[in-house]
Write an enzyme that holds these catalytic residues in place. Structure first.
Site, PDB file in Angstrom:
ATOM      1  N   HIS A  32       0.818  -1.210   0.000  1.00 33.89           N
ATOM      2  CA  HIS A  32       0.000   0.000   0.000  1.00 33.89           C
ATOM      3  C   HIS A  32       0.852   1.260   0.000  1.00 33.89           C
ATOM      4  CE1 HIS A  32      -3.497  -2.575   0.613  1.00 33.89           C
ATOM      5  NE2 HIS A  32      -4.098  -1.596  -0.022  1.00 33.89           N
ATOM      6  N   ARG A  42      -9.514   6.078  -1.513  1.00 34.96           N
ATOM      7  CA  ARG A  42      -9.269   5.108  -0.428  1.00 34.96           C
ATOM      8  C   ARG A  42      -9.394   5.825   0.918  1.00 34.96           C
ATOM      9  NH1 ARG A  42      -5.235   2.824  -4.374  1.00 34.96           N
ATOM     10  NH2 ARG A  42      -5.546   0.559  -4.401  1.00 34.96           N
ATOM     11  N   ARG A  46     -14.713   5.071  -1.749  1.00 32.39           N
ATOM     12  CA  ARG A  46     -14.832   3.719  -1.199  1.00 32.39           C
ATOM     13  C   ARG A  46     -14.998   3.798   0.312  1.00 32.39           C
ATOM     14  NH1 ARG A  46     -10.161  -0.619  -2.080  1.00 32.39           N
ATOM     15  NH2 ARG A  46      -9.057   0.680  -0.588  1.00 32.39           N
ATOM     16  N   GLU A  59     -13.520  -8.159  -5.832  1.00 34.85           N
ATOM     17  CA  GLU A  59     -12.147  -8.558  -5.521  1.00 34.85           C
ATOM     18  C   GLU A  59     -12.094  -9.900  -4.801  1.00 34.85           C
ATOM     19  OE1 GLU A  59     -10.482  -5.243  -3.386  1.00 34.85           O
ATOM     20  OE2 GLU A  59     -12.232  -5.010  -2.126  1.00 34.85           O
ATOM     21  N   ASN A 108      -5.928  -6.119  -7.444  1.00 31.24           N
ATOM     22  CA  ASN A 108      -4.876  -6.454  -6.459  1.00 31.24           C
ATOM     23  C   ASN A 108      -5.357  -7.590  -5.560  1.00 31.24           C
ATOM     24  OD1 ASN A 108      -3.726  -4.149  -7.531  1.00 31.24           O
ATOM     25  ND2 ASN A 108      -4.379  -2.836  -5.853  1.00 31.24           N
ATOM     26  N   ASP A 109      -6.528  -7.407  -4.976  1.00 26.78           N
ATOM     27  CA  ASP A 109      -7.036  -8.449  -4.087  1.00 26.78           C
ATOM     28  C   ASP A 109      -7.550  -9.652  -4.868  1.00 26.78           C
ATOM     29  OD1 ASP A 109      -6.573  -7.705  -1.407  1.00 26.78           O
ATOM     30  OD2 ASP A 109      -7.978  -6.056  -1.664  1.00 26.78           O
ATOM     31  N   ARG A 155      -0.511 -10.624  -1.458  1.00 28.43           N
ATOM     32  CA  ARG A 155       0.073  -9.547  -2.246  1.00 28.43           C
ATOM     33  C   ARG A 155       1.287  -8.905  -1.598  1.00 28.43           C
ATOM     34  NH1 ARG A 155      -5.009  -5.346  -2.052  1.00 28.43           N
ATOM     35  NH2 ARG A 155      -3.537  -3.663  -2.446  1.00 28.43           N
ATOM     36  N   CYS A 212     -10.037  -0.963 -11.052  1.00 28.16           N
ATOM     37  CA  CYS A 212      -9.332   0.060 -10.271  1.00 28.16           C
ATOM     38  C   CYS A 212      -8.096  -0.497  -9.557  1.00 28.16           C
ATOM     39  CB  CYS A 212     -10.268   0.716  -9.256  1.00 28.16           C
ATOM     40  SG  CYS A 212     -10.824  -0.415  -7.974  1.00 28.16           S
TER      41      CYS A 212
END
Ligand code: PEP
Ligand code: MG
Length: 743
Positions: A414, A508, A544, A637, A660-661, A671, A706
């Site tokens: 992150h 985020r 989000r 995800e 990503n997830d 990850r 995204c």
């Protein structure tokens, strides 16, 4: 009558053992169980306060024999005994007997009214029947204890018994039914104590003696001898050495300037005495469990996690709590003492291991006290040198930071995602001690130019190369490709606006509140989210809801430690567990979204009911504020949602694929763990097939991407081919991706 207390990590094991014992004794036996951790003993573990409560219930017995199962059951029982009043304490006797066999034998003796000495002796000889049945030596009560075995070994690892060999030694010891002592230069260490083993100071080539007693003594001594004599495969590399050689690209763009070594301010340790020692011990135990979870990736972190189970450290901390210190002070002091032991060793390599102890210890202090005070920044423009930038630190970098060189850093960590979103060039895996005062570097090619001349300085001062351009372009097939931005703070949105992003595709929110011990108020949330959205007035913005949990800790939600947090209570699962906070959070987003084309997106959606529950809370929040209900979308995800996307159409206005997830869950490859990148490829056929299926089955519901895949040139091409027409990515990626499709 003698009372019996069974202390086990497992409520199920204790209950079943009680049934077994009572089959022999009937109901007259005074027997209690203290088992499991958590409110109802639902988790594995032991709890000193519960043990004390059960001991109290047996207070009327003449004496109490306590049988414990493994490891910390003993520590917790000892603590409960220490906390009992003098009268009760005098009645408590801890038995080293095997748990099940000992309980049955002791139960029968106690029910028969035998005295304490006989009950304890019966318990300890509980294995006799099994041993003679298997032809093993008879029980210790009848025969002398097995003779000790002694072997010498020469340490094969040139660095001696450092963290990893010591961790391997402890692990090996645990496989044998033997008690092991390692001796070197007049010092002795328990085989189950990582720190005691390392503190022996045994260097490569040194001769050590292994002593073992118990039924497996012979086999244990042999195996451990071989283990110590074998050079570790990675022995040539220092423990803390980066895994890949040389710098690796993290965030594109160039930077040139003077470097600044970021130092974290030392933390203040509270020194007030513990008001309740049992509660202090409980808090420390759960902080240790949480820290062990967080130290999950890579062999170095795993070895650090192993340190957190070391009896030498745990015993020292427990002792400090019984001396009256609060849990943070007790832990800090235990860590400081053990680390000082290393610092005093002769071998330089082993001296450096003090750092492992401090780092592992700090992970626990982070849980107990929150993040240490931040870095204090200079006013001038700088390139930051930092060891393992955290997501919270990345989110708070000041405007004058031109670039970041990190000694660690992962491609989809992150912190890295945030650097990309803010358009800050960055490299990872950099040997910081080799960096001179002035440098230029390229975050895309991983080139570092030491002491650049004036012309190079000027050429490399480009930053992330964020150039303005259209937010959408027409493709040759007549469709439109949109470029939205991922943001996590004001700086990112400013960069995204500079790049000409169509709108905000992923805000985020959790990054605004990482590491916060206290929940932000609705007003504070509204103000901070509004500031993040400000550059996109009148534009579409997708905010989000807080995606807390796993590698994005927000302590104020009090999520319990989990063995596997990536699969645990995170995202919408955490929000629905805190409906009041969730309602306030949604109200804050609605307030911050005024003046924008607001949409709200929900992370980690797994089943349609989660979206339905969110809709209900959102409708109430909107009606309280008298505003319309905005569009509500689901992040896709979790594979379950991706596979059954059609079930979500009725409860979602749009979908956004979090590659990503989704990739980490499809490939079962976390990850944040280095070395699994070859598995976790968002452009692999498994993901592309899944995305093609999502597009087919989502019907009229719009689908965007995204995750970081949207900003990766190779994967972005594949995604467009699959039919994706809406991308959201960090601002720094946007110009390059736009260029690919504009030509
Ligand atoms: C994703 O998982 O792809 C995503 C965009 O969410 P995050 O990276 O914040 O988990
Ligand atoms: Mg995600």
């Amino acid at each position: 009558m003698i009372g019996l207390l069974l202390v086990s990590h497992s409520a199920g094991l204790a209950a079943a053992t009680e049934v077994l014992v009572r089959q022999m004794t009937g109901a007259t036996l005074k027997l209690k169980c203290a088992a499991g951790a958590g409110e109802n003993g639902e988790r594995l573990g032991t709890d000193a306060s519960v043990i004390l409560a059960r001991l109290e219930e047996l207070r009327d017995c003449e004496s109490i024999a306590v049988l414990m199962d493994i490891g910390s059951a003993i520590l917790s029982t000892e603590m409960a005994r220490d906390l009992a009043d003098e009268k009760l304490r005098a009645k408590i006797f801890l038995s080293p007997a095997p748990f099940v066999e000992g309980a049955v034998a002791a139960g029968v003796a106690a029910a028969a009214g035998l005295p304490l000495a006989r009950v304890l002796a019966e318990a300890e000889s509980g294995l006799a029947q099994k041993q003679s049945g298997l032809g093993a030596p008879p029980a210790p009560a009848e025969t002398p204890a097995p003779a000790g075995v002694s072997r010498t070994a020469i340490i094969g690892d040139p660095h001696g018994i450092h963290l990893r060999p010591a961790a391997a030694f402890v692990n090996f010891c645990s496989r044998f039914n033997a008690s092991v002592t390692l001796r070197h230069a007049g010092r002795a260490a328990r085989g189950d104590s990582l720190t005691a083993l390392m503190a022996l100071g045994a260097a490569g080539g040194a001769t050590v003696t292994i002593e073992a007693t118990g039924p497996d003594a012979e086999a244990a001594a042999e195996a451990l001898c071989r283990l110590l004599a074998t050079p570790a495969p990675e022995a040539a590399a220092p423990v803390a050495a980066p895994s890949a050689s040389g710098p690796v690209p993290l965030s594109p763009g160039t930077a040139a300037g003077n470097v600044f070594k970021a130092r974290r301010a030392p933390r203040e340790i509270p020194r007030h005495p513990a008001e309740n020692q049992v509660a202090a011990r409980k808090r420390l135990d759960s902080a240790i469990a949480a820290a062990r979870n967080s130290l999950a990736g890579g062999p170095i972190l795993q070895a650090q996690a192993a340190l957190l189970a070391d009896p030498a450290i745990l015993d020292a901390a427990a002792k400090h709590i019984t001396e009256g210190r609060n849990e943070a002070a007790a832990w800090h002091d235990a860590i400081t003492e053990i680390a000082a032991g290393y610092a005093a060793l002769e071998t330089p390599y082993l001296r450096e291991r003090a750092r492992d102890v401090r780092e592992a210890g700090d992970a626990v202090l982070r849980v107990l006290l929150g993040a240490p005070a931040g870095i204090s920044w200079p006013a001038e423009e700088i390139i930051v040198l930092v060891e393992d930038l955290t997501a919270a630190e990345a989110a708070a970098l000041p405007e004058n930071v031109l670039g970041v060189l990190d000694s660690k850093g992962g491609a989809t960590s992150h912190a890295t995602i945030l650097l990309r979103a803010a358009g800050i060039p960055a490299l990872g895996n950099v040997a910081l001690e080799e960096i001179p005062e002035t440098i230029a570097f390229d975050g895309a090619t991983a080139t570092i130019i030491p002491n650049p001349d004036a012309a190079t300085m000027q050429r490399m001062q480009g930053g992330a190369g964020i150039t303005a351009g259209p937010g959408a372009i027409a493709l040759p097939d007549g469709s439109t490709l949109e470029f939205w931005a991922n943001v996590a703070g004001e700086r990112d949105s400013a960069a995204a606006a500079r790049a000409g992003a169509y709108g905000i595709g992923l805000a985020r929110t959790e990054i605004l509140f990482l590491d916060r011990a206290d929940a932000p108020t609705e007003d504070e949330q509204a103000a901070r989210i509004a500031a993040m959205l400000a550059p996109f007035k009148g534009r579409p913005v997708v905010v989000r809801a807080l995606d807390a949990g796993a590698d994005k800790p927000v302590p104020f939600l009090n999520l319990s430690p989990e063995a596997n947090p990536a699969l645990g209570v995170r995202g919408i699962r955490a929000l629905l567990k805190h409906p009041n906070f969730f309602a306030a959070h949604l109200r804050a987003i609605l307030r911050a979204g005024a003046g924008h084309d607001l949409r709200i997106m929900i992370p980690m959606v797994t089943i349609p009911e989660e979206m339905q529950a969110t809709r209900t809370i959102l409708a109430a929040a909107a009606s309280e504020l008298g505003v319309p209900i905005p569009r509500l979308g689901a992040m896709i995800e979790v594979p379950a949602a991706a596979i059954r996307i059609q079930d979500f159409c009725a409860v979602s206005d749009f979908f956004s694929i979090g590659t990503n997830d989704l990739t980490q869950y499809v490939f079962a490859a976390e990850r944040g763990v280095a070395g699994l990148e070859h598995l976790a490829d968002s452009g692999a056929a498994a993901i592309l097939d899944l995305i093609a299926g999502i597009l087919r089955r989502a019907g009229e519901t719009p689908v965007s991407v995204c995750g970081e895949a949207a900003g990766d040139p190779r994967t972005a091409r594949l995604l467009v081919k699959a039919g994706i027409r809406r991308f959201s990515m960090g601002a720094a990626r946007l110009p390059a991706i736009r260029d690919i499709f504009a030509t």
